[in-house]
Design an enzyme around this catalytic site. Structure first.
Site, PDB file in Angstrom:
ATOM      1  N   ILE A  78       0.829  -1.204   0.000  1.00 36.69           N
ATOM      2  CA  ILE A  78       0.000   0.000   0.000  1.00 36.69           C
ATOM      3  C   ILE A  78       0.863   1.254   0.000  1.00 36.69           C
ATOM      4  O   ILE A  78       0.541   2.257  -0.638  1.00 36.69           O
ATOM      5  CB  ILE A  78      -0.943  -0.017   1.215  1.00 36.69           C
ATOM      6  CG1 ILE A  78      -1.915  -1.197   1.118  1.00 36.69           C
ATOM      7  CG2 ILE A  78      -1.733   1.288   1.317  1.00 36.69           C
ATOM      8  CD1 ILE A  78      -2.732  -1.437   2.384  1.00 36.69           C
ATOM      9  N   SER A 113      -6.969   0.968  10.726  1.00 36.08           N
ATOM     10  CA  SER A 113      -7.391  -0.386  10.376  1.00 36.08           C
ATOM     11  C   SER A 113      -8.725  -0.708  11.019  1.00 36.08           C
ATOM     12  O   SER A 113      -9.034  -0.231  12.120  1.00 36.08           O
ATOM     13  CB  SER A 113      -6.341  -1.402  10.861  1.00 36.08           C
ATOM     14  OG  SER A 113      -6.828  -2.724  10.768  1.00 36.08           O
ATOM     15  N   TYR A 158      -2.494  -5.722  17.648  1.00 38.83           N
ATOM     16  CA  TYR A 158      -2.376  -4.851  16.475  1.00 38.83           C
ATOM     17  C   TYR A 158      -3.535  -3.860  16.449  1.00 38.83           C
ATOM     18  O   TYR A 158      -3.348  -2.645  16.255  1.00 38.83           O
ATOM     19  CB  TYR A 158      -2.366  -5.710  15.208  1.00 38.83           C
ATOM     20  CG  TYR A 158      -2.590  -4.958  13.918  1.00 38.83           C
ATOM     21  CD1 TYR A 158      -1.567  -4.199  13.343  1.00 38.83           C
ATOM     22  CD2 TYR A 158      -3.819  -5.025  13.261  1.00 38.83           C
ATOM     23  CE1 TYR A 158      -1.773  -3.521  12.150  1.00 38.83           C
ATOM     24  CE2 TYR A 158      -4.027  -4.362  12.073  1.00 38.83           C
ATOM     25  CZ  TYR A 158      -3.000  -3.612  11.517  1.00 38.83           C
ATOM     26  OH  TYR A 158      -3.212  -2.936  10.338  1.00 38.83           O
ATOM     27  N   LYS A 162      -3.462   0.256  16.788  1.00 38.90           N
ATOM     28  CA  LYS A 162      -4.108   1.105  15.776  1.00 38.90           C
ATOM     29  C   LYS A 162      -5.193   1.977  16.402  1.00 38.90           C
ATOM     30  O   LYS A 162      -5.406   3.116  15.966  1.00 38.90           O
ATOM     31  CB  LYS A 162      -4.693   0.235  14.655  1.00 38.90           C
ATOM     32  CG  LYS A 162      -3.663  -0.316  13.681  1.00 38.90           C
ATOM     33  CD  LYS A 162      -3.000   0.802  12.892  1.00 38.90           C
ATOM     34  CE  LYS A 162      -2.124   0.270  11.765  1.00 38.90           C
ATOM     35  NZ  LYS A 162      -1.457   1.378  11.016  1.00 38.90           N
TER      36      LYS A 162
END
Length: 296
Positions: free
Chosen positions: A14, A141, A166, A170
């Site tokens: 990305i 995310s 994770y 985020k």
């Protein structure tokens, strides 16, 4: 005067697609990554697209807060020397770990997904403010939905589950993004979050096959959840880069701030926990403790 952009973790996936889109929009792009060989290949890819301005690669391991400091100093000095504004900073870096790891004694997921972009952004604020109007884009995310909301410490209570940790890192970064947008309102520096949705990248390939990355409560449902997630991460990275590119360049966002650009590349409501001032305050204290802006 040239428009300039910095894209972290921009040597593949990305990040590289974001760099390509910014170069196509007329930006002079600086790509940040830890691997010089991947960096050289990324620059070749960018040059092959015929950019208006030559791109450059700067090496930095963004899992090291010491290297983040060195990078921020280099960027600030370069822009001061050239007199060119820093127009866009895209904090694209992200990582998920199947097993618990540390960086500098701090849990790695929290370092990479929050403390690193937090520190780079804070250290570059004088440069971004001097170059206003400018934009900060922090990549978020959908995993924030499975995050624990306790931020008294870097590591939440309980066992290590990579997907949840994770998401928690985020969530911290998204809360910081919204808090920062309020803090910078009126300065000419706009702050956005961009949710790429999903794409087949180095982070998702293979990692999601390990059921131990989720809590036991979710593990029984993991085959179904995993198939759903893998379908959502099977698209091209170029499509997943669109929210970041919209946040960085869309003229309709001029003068606006504190907006989340969703996976369909249009504004969406932020996750409720990220907009909670109590979460923002806890994240602020934790960030200042583990990534102080001035070293003693």
């Amino acid at each position: 005067m040239r428009k300039t952009a910095v894209v972290t973790a921009g040597t593949g996936g990305i990040g590289l697609e974001t760099a390509l889109g910014l170069a196509d929009a007329g930006f002079a792009v600086t790509v940040i990554g830890r691997d010089a060989e991947r960096g050289a290949k990324a620059i070749d890819r960018l040059n092959a697209a015929g950019p208006v301005h030559p791109p450059r690669f700067l090496p930095a391991d963004l899992a090291s807060l010491e290297q983040v400091r060195v990078l921020a100093h280099r960027l600030a000095v370069d822009h001061a020397a050239s007199g060119e504004p820093l127009t866009v900073l895209v904090n694209n870096v992200g990582a998920m770990f199947a097993e618990r790891q540390t960086r500098g004694g701090v849990e790695a997921s929290f370092v990479v997904n929050h403390l690193s972009p937090y520190l780079l952004t804070e250290l570059l604020l004088p440069t971004l403010t001097a170059g206003a109007p400018s934009r900060i884009v922090n990549v978020t995310s959908g995993a924030v939905a499975v995050a624990k909301r306790a931020f008294d410490a870097v590591e939440p209570p309980g066992g290590y589950y990579g997907f949840h940790w994770y998401g928690r890192a985020k969530l911290a970064n998204l809360a910081y993004t919204l808090d920062l947008s309020a803090r910078l309102d009126g300065t000419g520096v706009s702050v956005f979050a961009a949710d790429p949705g999903g794409a087949a990248t180095d982070m998702t390939n293979g990692t999601m096959a390990d059921p131990k990355i989720v809590s036991p409560a979710l593990r029984l449902l993991w085959p179904l959840v995993r198939r759903t997630f893998e379908r959502s991460t099977s698209g091209p990275a170029s499509a997943a880069a669109r929210p970041s590119l919209v946040a960085a360049t869309d003229a309709t966002l001029t003068g606006r701030t504190g907006i989340v650009i969703g996976a369909q590349a249009h504004p969406v409501a932020p996750h409720r926990a990220a907009a909670d001032p109590r979460v923002a305050e806890a994240v602020r204290r934790l960030s200042e403790r583990h990534a102080p802006l001035a070293l003693a």
